[in-house]
Design a protein around this motif. Structure first.
Motif, short mmCIF file in Angstrom:
data_model
loop_
_atom_site.label_atom_id
_atom_site.label_comp_id
_atom_site.label_asym_id
_atom_site.label_seq_id
_atom_site.Cartn_x
_atom_site.Cartn_y
_atom_site.Cartn_z
N GLN A 181 0.85 -1.18 0.00
CA GLN A 181 0.00 0.00 0.00
C GLN A 181 0.89 1.23 0.00
OE1 GLN A 181 -0.92 -2.43 2.72
NE2 GLN A 181 -2.01 -3.39 1.02
N LEU A 182 0.55 2.16 -0.86
CA LEU A 182 1.33 3.39 -1.01
C LEU A 182 0.48 4.59 -0.65
CD1 LEU A 182 3.02 2.63 -4.45
CD2 LEU A 182 3.89 2.13 -2.17
N VAL A 183 1.06 5.51 0.09
CA VAL A 183 0.36 6.73 0.48
C VAL A 183 1.24 7.92 0.17
CG1 VAL A 183 -0.72 8.02 2.34
CG2 VAL A 183 -0.91 5.52 2.29
N GLU A 184 0.74 8.81 -0.69
CA GLU A 184 1.46 10.03 -1.01
C GLU A 184 1.04 11.15 -0.06
OE1 GLU A 184 0.27 8.18 -5.08
OE2 GLU A 184 -0.64 8.56 -3.13
N SER A 185 1.96 12.05 0.18
CA SER A 185 1.65 13.25 0.97
C SER A 185 2.59 14.36 0.54
CB SER A 185 1.81 12.97 2.46
OG SER A 185 3.14 12.60 2.77
N GLY A 186 2.28 15.56 0.98
CA GLY A 186 3.15 16.69 0.71
C GLY A 186 2.69 17.63 -0.38
N GLY A 187 1.59 17.29 -1.03
CA GLY A 187 1.08 18.19 -2.05
C GLY A 187 0.49 19.44 -1.44
N GLY A 188 0.16 20.39 -2.32
CA GLY A 188 -0.44 21.63 -1.84
C GLY A 188 -0.40 22.70 -2.90
N LEU A 189 -0.65 23.91 -2.45
CA LEU A 189 -0.66 25.08 -3.32
C LEU A 189 0.61 25.89 -3.08
CD1 LEU A 189 -2.08 27.09 -5.25
CD2 LEU A 189 -3.18 28.08 -3.21
N VAL A 190 1.31 26.21 -4.16
CA VAL A 190 2.55 26.96 -4.05
C VAL A 190 2.64 27.93 -5.21
CG1 VAL A 190 3.88 25.22 -5.34
CG2 VAL A 190 5.05 26.71 -3.69
N GLN A 191 3.33 29.02 -5.01
CA GLN A 191 3.53 29.99 -6.09
C GLN A 191 4.64 29.52 -7.02
OE1 GLN A 191 4.24 33.80 -4.18
NE2 GLN A 191 2.08 34.34 -4.39
N ALA A 192 4.58 29.98 -8.23
CA ALA A 192 5.63 29.66 -9.19
C ALA A 192 6.99 30.05 -8.63
CB ALA A 192 5.37 30.39 -10.51
N GLY A 193 7.95 29.16 -8.83
CA GLY A 193 9.28 29.36 -8.28
C GLY A 193 9.48 28.72 -6.92
N GLY A 194 8.39 28.29 -6.31
CA GLY A 194 8.48 27.68 -4.99
C GLY A 194 8.84 26.21 -5.03
N SER A 195 8.81 25.60 -3.85
CA SER A 195 9.22 24.20 -3.72
C SER A 195 8.21 23.41 -2.90
CB SER A 195 10.58 24.11 -3.02
OG SER A 195 11.59 24.75 -3.75
N LEU A 196 8.16 22.13 -3.18
CA LEU A 196 7.40 21.17 -2.39
C LEU A 196 8.19 19.88 -2.34
CD1 LEU A 196 3.73 21.53 -3.73
CD2 LEU A 196 4.53 22.17 -1.45
N ARG A 197 7.98 19.11 -1.29
CA ARG A 197 8.54 17.77 -1.22
C ARG A 197 7.43 16.77 -1.02
NH1 ARG A 197 12.79 14.94 3.00
NH2 ARG A 197 10.94 15.01 4.35
N LEU A 198 7.29 15.90 -1.97
CA LEU A 198 6.30 14.83 -1.90
C LEU A 198 6.93 13.60 -1.25
CD1 LEU A 198 4.62 15.05 -5.42
CD2 LEU A 198 4.13 16.38 -3.35
N SER A 199 6.11 12.90 -0.49
CA SER A 199 6.55 11.64 0.13
C SER A 199 5.65 10.51 -0.33
CB SER A 199 6.49 11.75 1.65
OG SER A 199 7.34 12.76 2.13
N CYS A 200 6.24 9.35 -0.45
CA CYS A 200 5.51 8.13 -0.81
C CYS A 200 5.91 7.07 0.22
CB CYS A 200 5.86 7.70 -2.22
SG CYS A 200 5.13 6.13 -2.72
#
Length: 122
Positions: A3-22
């Motif tokens: 079973q896989l669960v993703e997290s870390g998504g969201g709303l960000v402005q252009a040029g920004g960063s996010l880190r997704l986890s699985c």
């Protein structure tokens, strides 16, 4: 069964960063390659990045190369997708998938997460 669960998504402005986890549960990622895919509204799902079990083979699609970094923490049974310099065209639902072979094709992966939304505003 993995079973896989993703997290870390969201709303960000252009040029920004996010880190997704699985994160894997049920069974470990042991021996599995993990890929990240994304699907934007009205478009087909596309390959983003993939990493093999030993993390010595990594692939990126051209549009994210140099901006995104895939990595894995075996102790935490988790794969990450660090996304920097995000663009509006990166907006999509991002999915992680696990399979015994490494590659850019969806059919190469046996297990899929439910996805996490990434929205990049201009």
């Amino acid at each position: 069964q993995v079973q896989l669960v993703e997290s870390g998504g969201g709303l960000v402005q252009a040029g920004g960063s996010l880190r997704l986890s699985c994160a894997a549960s049920g069974r470990t990622f042991s021996g599995y390659a993990v890929g990240w895919f994304r699907q934007a509204p009205g478009k087909e799902r596309e390959f983003v990045a993939a990493i093999n079990w030993s993390a010595d083979r990594i692939y990126y699609t051209d549009s994210v190369s140099g901006r995104f970094t895939i990595s894995r923490d075996k102790a935490k049974n988790t794969v990450y997708l660090q996304m920097n310099s995000l663009k509006p065209e990166d907006t999509a639902v991002y999915y992680c998938a696990a399979g015994r072979s490494l590659g850019p094709l969806s059919k190469e992966y046996d297990y899929w997460g439910q996805g996490t939304q990434v929205t990049v505003s201009s």
